[in-house]
Motif scaffolding. Structure first.
Motif, mmCIF file in Angstrom:
data_model
loop_
_atom_site.group_PDB
_atom_site.id
_atom_site.type_symbol
_atom_site.label_atom_id
_atom_site.label_comp_id
_atom_site.label_asym_id
_atom_site.label_seq_id
_atom_site.Cartn_x
_atom_site.Cartn_y
_atom_site.Cartn_z
ATOM 1 N N ASN A 1 27.312 -33.342 -15.367
ATOM 2 C CA ASN A 1 28.425 -33.013 -16.247
ATOM 3 C C ASN A 1 28.819 -34.184 -17.153
ATOM 4 N N SER A 2 27.831 -34.935 -17.602
ATOM 5 C CA SER A 2 28.120 -36.082 -18.475
ATOM 6 C C SER A 2 27.550 -35.809 -19.873
ATOM 7 N N VAL A 3 27.708 -36.787 -20.746
ATOM 8 C CA VAL A 3 27.280 -36.625 -22.133
ATOM 9 C C VAL A 3 26.060 -37.511 -22.396
ATOM 10 N N THR A 4 25.093 -36.957 -23.139
ATOM 11 C CA THR A 4 23.954 -37.777 -23.587
ATOM 12 C C THR A 4 24.031 -37.848 -25.112
ATOM 13 N N ALA A 5 23.903 -39.045 -25.638
ATOM 14 C CA ALA A 5 23.985 -39.174 -27.100
ATOM 15 C C ALA A 5 22.631 -39.571 -27.666
ATOM 16 N N VAL A 6 22.277 -38.944 -28.793
ATOM 17 C CA VAL A 6 21.063 -39.328 -29.507
ATOM 18 C C VAL A 6 21.495 -40.046 -30.776
#
Ligand SMILES: Nc1nc2c(ncn2[C@@H]2O[C@@H]3COP(=O)(O)O[C@H]4[C@@H](O)[C@H](n5cnc6c(=O)[nH]c(N)nc65)O[C@@H]4COP(=O)(O)O[C@H]3[C@H]2O)c(=O)[nH]1
Length: 460
Positions: free
Chosen positions: A63-68
């Protein structure tokens, strides 16, 4: 080869074992080559897509965020063109090392192609956490990169898309980060932008317009109008500013403000700008042949043209092709263009100066140009922005500003052209302030060369 024990029995076969380990090593090398960039040793697009998918799956579980983060180096083309591909390659290697040093241990860094890099940062609490990483990267490039005894300042245009908000698969996330990067580049670079869904829609509109503009060039739909410029001391019209128009088959005559930004964004401005330069020199050469007088012509340059690395050579070529005298050509650039890369500007202005071509700063007073810059650069003309002229003679602030600009310019041996002169009152005030030249509707609106020639307005 077989190995026997003391009793002569075969103990083991080393060849097979070696063959197997060599093959494994060979396969591993092949696998590495297929998934890594040869120049920098970083992950390539193939590995990036795989690793990004893995990170997205992990993000979903946690439930976390991945940034590109899509990074594109500003001005890399110029380094390549001016210093050669060998140095360009070394720069890319050094940049990849520096980027690698400033990301977190578990982040992914890949070379996407050319001067494009991608960082995948996962396990972020929210999208804001990425700005801390970007700040760190920005600080990492405050110092120049040292390549082949040269200090090269590197900056990036960056676009960010985050999982899960901006896309559910690797392709979509990368595409959206790329469009955000494109936006940041269009806004002048050296910045980062978060992806906004409206961007794709906008890009589709841009794409449609881009092909229309391409066609406009091929079908000769662009025309150049000329607006007279007069010397205040003699009252004579001695030159003109070349201003582009688009004769659109359906929309009629389209003003430049409606399509120049698009030409800039799509890169077509280089081609169109060169066309305007050639057209203006050809028109004025023809004018000289028929009227025996050679007017001065000023041509606007866009930021992209100025930074293309090809400007000086293009100007030299156009002058040679058309036979137009260099000392009658003036190029107009804005303050922003000038100061965005002072070192490069200095070199370009120096080369133009040596050729005998003058350079004017357009819209002076609206940007950030400081005295120090003006003193250090080989410039010839300051054009006072028409927003200041509009208030003359009544507005005391405008009056003070225009007076100060004229004084400053003259101290620095620069000529002053006031733009947007619409009334006799403005003209007289400018004359009393010692302004050198004026341009504006009071003298004449931009018109086809023919119209100007017929009125006999262009006299030396
Ligand atoms: N209100 C008012 N306006 C006046 C007056 N006198 C002149 N103008 C307008 O002011 C603009 C002057 O050009 P600019 O500041 O270089 O501003 C130009 C220039 O930045 C850009 N542009 C035009 N042609 C080219 C080109 O060939 N290349 C590039 N890169 N930019 C161009 O488009 C801008 C707008 O051009 P235009 O629409 O032709 O608008 C022109 C001109 O028509 C006046 O008395 N009152």
């Amino acid at each position: 080869m077989s190995h026997r024990d003391q009793n002569g029995n075969i103990a083991y076969f080393s060849t097979i074992a070696r063959n197997i380990s060599e093959r494994k090593q060979f396969e591993a090398e092949l696998q590495h080559q297929a998934t890594h960039d040869v120049l920098t040793g970083l992950a390539n697009r193939v590995l990036l897509a795989e690793q990004l998918q893995t990170e997205m799956n992990r993000s979903q579980r946690r439930n976390s965020v991945t940034a590109v983060v899509f990074l594109d180096m500003d001005n890399f083309k110029r380094v390549n063109d001016s210093l050669g591909h060998g140095i360009g390659d070394q720069l890319l290697q050094q940049v990849s090392v520096r980027l690698g040093r400033h990301i977190r241990p578990n982040d992914i860094l890949a070379r996407y192609g050319g001067d494009e890099f991608v960082i995948v940062a996962s396990d972020l609490e929210n999208a804001d956490a990425i700005t801390a990483i970007l700040d760190k990267l920005n600080r990492a490039f405050e110092h120049p990169v040292h390549v082949a005894r040269q200090d090269i300042f590197v900056s990036f245009s960056a676009g960010i898309a985050v999982y899960p908000d901006d896309g559910g698969d690797a392709d979509t996330l990368l595409r959206n980060a790329d469009s955000a990067m494109y936006q940041s580049k269009a806004d002048g670079g050296r910045a980062f932008r978060f992806y906004a869904p409206a961007m794709n829609e906008r890009q589709q509109r841009l794409l449609a317009m881009e092909s229309e503009l391409h066609r406009a060039l091929v079908r000769n739909e662009f025309v150049v109008y000329y607006q007279p410029q007069a010397e205040l001391a003699s009252g004579q019209v001695t030159g003109a500013e070349a201003l582009i128009r688009w004769r659109h088959p359906q929309r009629g005559l389209v003003p430049p403000d409606e399509f120049i930004p698009l030409l800039e964004e799509t890169g077509l401005i280089n081609e169109v700008g060169l066309w305007v330069l050639r057209r203006a020199c050809l028109d004025m050469t023809t004018y000289t042949q028929t009227h025996g007088l050679c007017p001065r012509v000023s041509v606007n340059l866009s930021a992209r043209q100025f930074a293309s690395g090809e400007l000086v050579q293009q100007v030299a070529q156009v002058l040679e092709e058309t036979g137009f005298p260099p000392d009658r050509l003036e190029l107009e650039i804005t303050e922003q263009i000038l100061i965005s890369d002072l070192q490069a500007s200095k070199a370009i202005l120096g080369a133009l100066h040596d050729m005998g071509v003058s350079v004017a700063i357009d819209d002076f007073g609206t940007g950030y140009c400081s005295l120090a810059y003006l003193k250090r650069l080989p410039l010839h003309v300051l054009k006072v922005d028409r927003t200041f002229v509009a208030g003359l003679p009544a507005d005391h602030n405008d009056l003070a500003i225009v007076e100060a600009i004229i004084l400053l310019a003259h101290k620095l041996d620069l000529q002053v052209v006031a733009e947007g002169v619409e009334t006799l009152g403005q003209l007289e005030t400018l004359r009393s302030l010692g302004c050198d030249m004026v341009q504006g509707y009071y003298l004449g609106k931009p018109a086809p060369l023919q119209a100007l020639a017929e009125t006999g307005a262009l006299a030396h």
